[in-house]
Design a protein around this motif. Structure first.
Motif, mmCIF file in Angstrom:
data_model
loop_
_atom_site.group_PDB
_atom_site.id
_atom_site.type_symbol
_atom_site.label_atom_id
_atom_site.label_comp_id
_atom_site.label_asym_id
_atom_site.label_seq_id
_atom_site.Cartn_x
_atom_site.Cartn_y
_atom_site.Cartn_z
ATOM 1 N N GLU A 235 0.844 -1.191 0.000
ATOM 2 C CA GLU A 235 0.000 0.000 0.000
ATOM 3 C C GLU A 235 0.880 1.243 0.000
ATOM 4 O OE1 GLU A 235 -4.193 1.024 2.045
ATOM 5 O OE2 GLU A 235 -2.566 0.742 3.470
ATOM 6 N N THR A 236 0.782 2.031 -1.067
ATOM 7 C CA THR A 236 1.628 3.218 -1.208
ATOM 8 C C THR A 236 0.946 4.487 -0.711
ATOM 9 O OG1 THR A 236 0.832 3.483 -3.481
ATOM 10 C CG2 THR A 236 2.897 2.266 -3.157
ATOM 11 N N ASP A 237 -0.374 4.436 -0.553
ATOM 12 C CA ASP A 237 -1.104 5.613 -0.069
ATOM 13 C C ASP A 237 -2.209 5.126 0.862
ATOM 14 O OD1 ASP A 237 -2.786 7.841 0.314
ATOM 15 O OD2 ASP A 237 -2.199 8.704 -1.617
ATOM 16 N N THR A 238 -1.990 5.273 2.172
ATOM 17 C CA THR A 238 -2.963 4.779 3.150
ATOM 18 C C THR A 238 -4.224 5.632 3.186
ATOM 19 O OG1 THR A 238 -1.827 6.042 4.874
ATOM 20 C CG2 THR A 238 -1.205 3.735 4.625
ATOM 21 N N VAL A 239 -4.117 6.899 2.786
ATOM 22 C CA VAL A 239 -5.290 7.787 2.783
ATOM 23 C C VAL A 239 -6.245 7.401 1.660
ATOM 24 C CG1 VAL A 239 -6.085 10.169 2.540
ATOM 25 C CG2 VAL A 239 -3.977 9.677 3.811
ATOM 26 N N LYS A 240 -5.709 7.228 0.449
ATOM 27 C CA LYS A 240 -6.539 6.862 -0.712
ATOM 28 C C LYS A 240 -6.697 5.351 -0.849
ATOM 29 C CE LYS A 240 -5.303 10.954 -3.436
ATOM 30 N NZ LYS A 240 -4.679 11.426 -4.705
ATOM 31 N N GLY A 241 -5.932 4.591 -0.043
ATOM 32 C CA GLY A 241 -6.015 3.130 -0.127
ATOM 33 C C GLY A 241 -5.426 2.570 -1.400
ATOM 34 N N LEU A 242 -4.401 3.219 -1.954
ATOM 35 C CA LEU A 242 -3.792 2.776 -3.212
ATOM 36 C C LEU A 242 -2.785 1.662 -2.956
ATOM 37 C CD1 LEU A 242 -3.175 6.212 -4.983
ATOM 38 C CD2 LEU A 242 -5.104 4.635 -5.286
ATOM 39 N N LYS A 243 -2.960 0.542 -3.679
ATOM 40 C CA LYS A 243 -2.053 -0.598 -3.573
ATOM 41 C C LYS A 243 -1.524 -0.946 -4.953
ATOM 42 C CE LYS A 243 -4.410 -2.723 0.396
ATOM 43 N NZ LYS A 243 -5.084 -3.942 0.899
ATOM 44 N N ASP A 244 -0.340 -1.495 -4.984
ATOM 45 C CA ASP A 244 0.235 -1.929 -6.251
ATOM 46 C C ASP A 244 1.194 -3.080 -5.990
ATOM 47 O OD1 ASP A 244 0.509 -1.877 -9.004
ATOM 48 O OD2 ASP A 244 0.625 0.312 -9.050
ATOM 49 N N TYR A 245 1.715 -3.666 -7.090
ATOM 50 C CA TYR A 245 2.640 -4.797 -6.981
ATOM 51 C C TYR A 245 4.038 -4.361 -7.414
ATOM 52 C CZ TYR A 245 -1.372 -7.774 -6.183
ATOM 53 O OH TYR A 245 -2.496 -8.339 -5.647
ATOM 54 N N PHE A 246 5.016 -4.769 -6.578
ATOM 55 C CA PHE A 246 6.400 -4.372 -6.819
ATOM 56 C C PHE A 246 7.305 -5.602 -6.755
ATOM 57 C CE2 PHE A 246 4.063 -0.877 -5.002
ATOM 58 C CZ PHE A 246 4.438 0.228 -5.768
ATOM 59 N N SER A 247 8.474 -5.486 -7.394
ATOM 60 C CA SER A 247 9.454 -6.572 -7.391
ATOM 61 C C SER A 247 10.228 -6.578 -6.078
ATOM 62 C CB SER A 247 10.419 -6.398 -8.566
ATOM 63 O OG SER A 247 11.197 -5.222 -8.369
ATOM 64 N N GLU A 248 11.146 -7.530 -5.926
ATOM 65 C CA GLU A 248 11.917 -7.624 -4.681
ATOM 66 C C GLU A 248 12.851 -6.442 -4.499
ATOM 67 O OE1 GLU A 248 14.367 -10.155 -7.592
ATOM 68 O OE2 GLU A 248 12.341 -9.364 -7.366
ATOM 69 N N ASP A 249 13.157 -5.714 -5.600
ATOM 70 C CA ASP A 249 14.011 -4.531 -5.475
ATOM 71 C C ASP A 249 13.200 -3.233 -5.635
ATOM 72 O OD1 ASP A 249 13.483 -4.922 -8.115
ATOM 73 O OD2 ASP A 249 15.572 -4.834 -8.802
ATOM 74 N N LYS A 251 10.767 -2.245 -7.685
ATOM 75 C CA LYS A 251 10.331 -1.723 -8.985
ATOM 76 C C LYS A 251 8.864 -2.083 -9.218
ATOM 77 C CE LYS A 251 14.863 -1.813 -11.218
ATOM 78 N NZ LYS A 251 15.690 -2.396 -12.306
ATOM 79 N N ASN A 252 8.107 -1.144 -9.760
ATOM 80 C CA ASN A 252 6.685 -1.361 -10.018
ATOM 81 C C ASN A 252 6.506 -2.328 -11.185
ATOM 82 O OD1 ASN A 252 3.853 -1.056 -10.417
ATOM 83 N ND2 ASN A 252 3.966 0.976 -9.537
ATOM 84 N N LEU A 253 5.679 -3.350 -10.993
ATOM 85 C CA LEU A 253 5.463 -4.345 -12.044
ATOM 86 C C LEU A 253 4.439 -3.879 -13.083
ATOM 87 C CD1 LEU A 253 5.363 -7.704 -10.049
ATOM 88 C CD2 LEU A 253 7.285 -6.665 -11.239
ATOM 89 N N ARG A 254 3.671 -2.866 -12.747
ATOM 90 C CA ARG A 254 2.596 -2.436 -13.632
ATOM 91 C C ARG A 254 3.014 -1.259 -14.512
ATOM 92 N NH1 ARG A 254 -2.418 -4.598 -12.216
ATOM 93 N NH2 ARG A 254 -2.664 -5.300 -10.073
ATOM 94 N N ARG A 255 2.153 -0.952 -15.452
ATOM 95 C CA ARG A 255 2.232 0.284 -16.204
ATOM 96 C C ARG A 255 1.102 1.183 -15.713
ATOM 97 N NH1 ARG A 255 6.330 -1.778 -17.084
ATOM 98 N NH2 ARG A 255 7.392 -2.141 -19.051
ATOM 99 N N ALA A 256 1.045 2.369 -16.264
ATOM 100 C CA ALA A 256 -0.027 3.293 -15.877
ATOM 101 C C ALA A 256 -1.382 2.763 -16.324
ATOM 102 C CB ALA A 256 0.232 4.670 -16.491
#
Length: 440
Positions: A235-249, A251-256
């Motif tokens: 979770e990168t933004d606890t206020v907006k509840g934004l979650k995403d997937y990242f690698s072990e180092d 890096k964001n796995l998604r695109r915009a």
């Protein structure tokens, strides 16, 4: 005289003897204990916030031709009372939006009259609407309690990931969710034999026991063409509840942009400017969208953050929604059964904007996904799209600390090797008897 006196004396002795024997018998008699009947109270069962023990419960589903008024009339509620209920609850519940096939419950008086006291409608497995008219008339919406259970699964690809999961009795929906996580990293239509995966995910249970499907993937590991790919939800933004997937180092796995606007997807027709259609005399009829086949009613999601600039029904497009993401990119979603947003709404990536249908010019249920770049329709799969927001420097240390125990958990999951033949089954049993670990 003497004989009579002797006879009376004998009779008297016999009576005394009989009384003595009776007294002894009574003393030796074993008295049976008085049996008591245990009264078992019916168990208290709570649902929708009510103790069902207090009511006579009627359950059914909305059928074709049913309306709120007809359901109550069938259960001995007069029209004037129905009108009163509808008027007093109209701001909380639209009685005209009952959907065929959805369940409802009537809580009735627990007597011979069985008079309805409460109507409960369930538009989804978890959400419900209560129309209460036993005391004061009022309506409100609520959600059933949900329990989340963490699960693990692993496997080795023989032909595709859906088959690998199905052999273990796992839902194909887990495969769709995994393809979304790795949408811009791994092409799930081109997996290779012996590719491997491990997943930590959560399942939802309503009222602790009713299975309600897969919730989300917590972490995953995929080995594709011998190359490892880790994915951790954060979770990168606890206020907006934004979650995403990242690698072990980190890096964001998604695109915009998401790769597809539906979860349960199959591309039935790709972007093709030279497409020829037999129905039109084999003439070239360019197809400037990508068609994703899916069942009617499947949620359609915005592939990126943006603002709705069109929401209408028009010609061959049928019901459609158009979203402007920024000065460069715009997307459009055609042939919806119905739309879930209006012009001016801001939508986040993954928000539901409508549902798959067959409106407009279409031969089957699907969503036609169109993509504009700088005002020109293009093939989204051939664009170098911007990456999603990376983890901020201030969060990176927290992220690396967060994923450390999860990565250990992933690494310790053993692979569930596929079993294909009776000989392999016998080999496994033999190895187990000999306490030797089986590997294929």
């Amino acid at each position: 005289m003497e004989q009579a006196r002797v006879r009376r004396l004998g009779q008297k002795c016999l009576v005394i003897l009989a009384l003595a024997l009776l007294s002894i018998a009574c003393k030796n008699e074993v008295k049976e204990p008085i049996q008591t009947v245990e009264v078992i109270e019916p168990e208290e069962v709570y649902e929708f916030g009510f103790n069902l023990k207090d009511y006579f419960v009627k359950r059914d589903t909305i059928r074709k031709g049913d309306s709120f008024g007809e359901i109550l009339q069938r259960n001995q509620i007069d029209y004037s009372k129905i009108f009163q209920i509808a008027q007093l609850t109209k701001d909380s519940f639209d009685i005209t939006k009952l959907q065929i096939g959805k369940p409802y419950t009537l809580l009735c008086s627990n007597d011979s009259l069985q008079e309805p006291k409460c109507f409960i409608y369930q538009p989804t497995k978890t959400d419900y609407v209560v129309v209460n008219f036993q005391d004061s008339i009022h309506a409100y919406s609520s959600t059933k309690p949900i329990k989340y259970v963490e699960k693990e699964v692993s496997g080795i690809i023989e032909s595709n990931i859906s088959e690998a999961l199905d052999k273990q009795g796992k839902s194909v929906i887990l495969a769709y969710k995994m393809s979304d996580v790795y949408a811009w990293t791994i092409d799930f239509f081109r997996l290779q034999k012996n590719d491997k995966f491990k997943v930590i995910y959560t399942e939802k249970y309503i009222d602790d026991s009713i299975y309600a499907g897969i919730d989300q993937i917590k972490a995953a590991y995929f080995e594709h063409k011998g190359e490892p790919f880790y994915a951790f939800q954060f979770e990168t933004d606890t206020v907006k509840g934004l979650k995403d997937y990242f690698s072990e180092d980190a890096k964001n796995l998604r695109r915009a942009f998401l790769k597809a606007p539906v979860e349960y997807k199959r591309i039935s027709s790709r972007y093709n400017l030279n497409r020829r259609i037999a129905l039109y005399g084999n003439r070239v009829r360019p197809h400037k969208g990508t068609d994703f086949a899916a069942d009617i009613g499947t949620p359609i999601r915005s592939t990126a953050n943006g603002t709705v600039i069109e929401s209408a029904r028009r010609g061959g497009n049928g019901n459609y929604v158009k979203v402007k993401h920024n000065s460069t990119y715009t997307t459009q979603y055609l042939h919806m059964r119905n739309r879930a947003v209006k012009v001016g709404d801001f939508v986040k990536q993954g928000d539901i904007i409508g549902y798959v249908g067959m409106t407009g010019n279409t031969s089957g249920p699907h969503v036609c996904y169109r993509f504009w770049k700088n005002g020109k329709q293009v093939d989204p799969f051939k664009q170098k799209l911007p990456e999603a927001e990376p983890i901020s420097d201030s969060l990176k240390a927290e992220y690396l600390k967060f994923i450390k125990p999860i990565k250990i958990q992933l690494d310790n999951i053993e692979y569930n090797y596929p079993i294909e033949t009776e000989e392999q089954v016998l080999e496994i049993q033999t190895n187990q008897d000999n306490a030797i670990t089986y590997t294929k």
